[in-house]
Design a protein around this motif. Structure first.
Motif, PDB file in Angstrom:
ATOM      1  N   PHE A  43      42.769  26.139  -0.410  1.00  0.00           N
ATOM      2  CA  PHE A  43      42.590  25.446  -1.682  1.00  0.00           C
ATOM      3  C   PHE A  43      42.975  23.959  -1.647  1.00  0.00           C
ATOM      4  O   PHE A  43      44.146  23.604  -1.518  1.00  0.00           O
ATOM      5  N   PRO A  44      41.954  23.116  -1.795  1.00  0.00           N
ATOM      6  CA  PRO A  44      42.181  21.658  -1.794  1.00  0.00           C
ATOM      7  C   PRO A  44      43.144  21.183  -2.870  1.00  0.00           C
ATOM      8  O   PRO A  44      43.817  20.157  -2.678  1.00  0.00           O
ATOM      9  N   PHE A  45      43.256  21.891  -3.998  1.00  0.00           N
ATOM     10  CA  PHE A  45      44.161  21.423  -5.054  1.00  0.00           C
ATOM     11  C   PHE A  45      45.620  21.426  -4.604  1.00  0.00           C
ATOM     12  O   PHE A  45      46.467  20.739  -5.194  1.00  0.00           O
ATOM     13  N   ALA A  46      45.932  22.218  -3.562  1.00  0.00           N
ATOM     14  CA  ALA A  46      47.297  22.293  -3.056  1.00  0.00           C
ATOM     15  C   ALA A  46      47.579  21.240  -1.987  1.00  0.00           C
ATOM     16  O   ALA A  46      48.684  21.219  -1.422  1.00  0.00           O
ATOM     17  N   MET A  47      46.619  20.356  -1.718  1.00  0.00           N
ATOM     18  CA  MET A  47      46.837  19.283  -0.749  1.00  0.00           C
ATOM     19  C   MET A  47      47.798  18.262  -1.355  1.00  0.00           C
ATOM     20  O   MET A  47      47.487  17.601  -2.339  1.00  0.00           O
ATOM     21  N   GLY A  48      48.969  18.166  -0.777  1.00  0.00           N
ATOM     22  CA  GLY A  48      49.990  17.281  -1.322  1.00  0.00           C
ATOM     23  C   GLY A  48      50.662  16.464  -0.239  1.00  0.00           C
ATOM     24  O   GLY A  48      50.188  16.401   0.913  1.00  0.00           O
ATOM     25  N   PRO A  49      51.779  15.844  -0.557  1.00  0.00           N
ATOM     26  CA  PRO A  49      52.478  14.990   0.423  1.00  0.00           C
ATOM     27  C   PRO A  49      52.860  15.724   1.706  1.00  0.00           C
ATOM     28  O   PRO A  49      52.825  15.143   2.784  1.00  0.00           O
ATOM     29  N   THR A  71      52.122  16.242   7.521  1.00  0.00           N
ATOM     30  CA  THR A  71      51.966  17.086   8.715  1.00  0.00           C
ATOM     31  C   THR A  71      50.577  16.965   9.331  1.00  0.00           C
ATOM     32  O   THR A  71      50.235  17.709  10.250  1.00  0.00           O
ATOM     33  N   GLY A  72      49.751  16.045   8.814  1.00  0.00           N
ATOM     34  CA  GLY A  72      48.479  15.753   9.463  1.00  0.00           C
ATOM     35  C   GLY A  72      47.303  16.581   9.022  1.00  0.00           C
ATOM     36  O   GLY A  72      46.286  16.638   9.713  1.00  0.00           O
ATOM     37  N   HIS A  73      47.395  17.230   7.857  1.00  0.00           N
ATOM     38  CA  HIS A  73      46.246  17.990   7.367  1.00  0.00           C
ATOM     39  C   HIS A  73      45.165  17.031   6.867  1.00  0.00           C
ATOM     40  O   HIS A  73      45.451  16.097   6.121  1.00  0.00           O
ATOM     41  N   VAL A  74      43.940  17.293   7.265  1.00  0.00           N
ATOM     42  CA  VAL A  74      42.810  16.504   6.764  1.00  0.00           C
ATOM     43  C   VAL A  74      41.991  17.293   5.751  1.00  0.00           C
ATOM     44  O   VAL A  74      41.104  16.731   5.095  1.00  0.00           O
ATOM     45  N   ARG A  75      42.288  18.577   5.601  1.00  0.00           N
ATOM     46  CA  ARG A  75      41.587  19.399   4.614  1.00  0.00           C
ATOM     47  C   ARG A  75      42.345  20.695   4.402  1.00  0.00           C
ATOM     48  O   ARG A  75      43.180  21.090   5.223  1.00  0.00           O
TER      49      ARG A  75
END
Length: 242
Positions: A142-148, A153-157
């Motif tokens: 879930f993209p909505f959980a993409m946070g600081p 940690t290097g997540h791009v998606r």
């Protein structure tokens, strides 16, 4: 060829903290180990094995296993950890890459979200297994959980079942299972990292999650597949005719 220092993006110190936190989460690890165990076969390969905690669990079910890492210091650590296990080999591997293999399965847990060319990464995993071999992937959902914490940690998606399905099909893989896992974990992760701006790592929150939340969620999800979760679990295979 990608630079090893750039193969998996993100702050190495924070990534190490996350790995240490995961090492503490024994109940969570045993739960997620079980997703891949039935598909290991006689000689699986793990992509980006980290500290080797998952591999140590899988070695109870297979005598031979290859572990890979892009980071040179982790390669050394893996060789030291498994030096007494004759069935374990350790090598460098960057995704994506021009490699081939005859493994029974290729496994990546929380790796593809770091890679710009995730379809290329899946194609590399496909090329590492023999026809009919399994490709087992776990990625954050879930993209909505993409946070600081993701960015650090290097997540791009982050993925949904829909985007994971599209990536697997683009990599010419046959999908066997595709579902979410750890529904309560997603809620906790979103609150702690997106709302409270905390970084995951070893500490009391991990202990509470692993002793209480993970076992409860695993028990709940034994009876049904939740419509959301902290992770997407994908079991695919290389077509027999390829």
């Amino acid at each position: 060829m990608p630079n090893p220092d750039e193969a998996i993006l993100g702050d190495q110190a924070i990534q190490s903290e996350v790995l240490e936190g995961l090492a503490m989460a024994k109940n969570h690890r045993k739960w997620f180990v079980a997703f891949a165990t039935p598909y290991l076969g006689d000689h699986p390969i793990e992509v980006s094995a980290g500290l080797g905690d998952y591999a140590a669990e899988w070695l109870e079910h297979t005598e031979k296993m290859t572990l890979t890492e892009a980071d040179s210091s982790r390669i050394v650590a893996l060789k030291e950890r498994f030096s007494d296990h004759p069935g374990v080999s350790v090598r460098e591997l960057l995704l994506p890459g021009e490699v081939n293999g005859d493994h029974s399965a290729s496994i990546s847990y929380n790796v593809l979200e770091h890679i710009d060319d995730d379809i290329g990464g899946l194609r590399t995993m496909r090329s590492l297994v023999r026809p009919g071999g399994h490709v087992i992937v776990v990625v954050p959902a879930f993209p909505f959980a993409m946070g600081p914490a993701d960015i650090a940690t290097g997540h791009v998606r982050r993925y949904t079942k829909k985007t994971m399905r599209a990536a697997l099909k683009s990599a010419d893989l046959e999908i066997m299972k595709l579902h979410y896992a750890n529904s309560l974990g997603l809620i906790g992760y979103y609150v702690s990292t997106c709302l409270l701006k905390q970084m995951p790592g070893p500490g009391p929150m991990v202990k509470f999650y692993d002793s209480t939340v993970a076992p409860l969620t695993r028990f709940i999800e034994r009876g049904f597949r939740p419509p959301f979760g902290q992770s997407v679990i994908a079991i695919a295979r290389r077509p027999l005719e390829s």
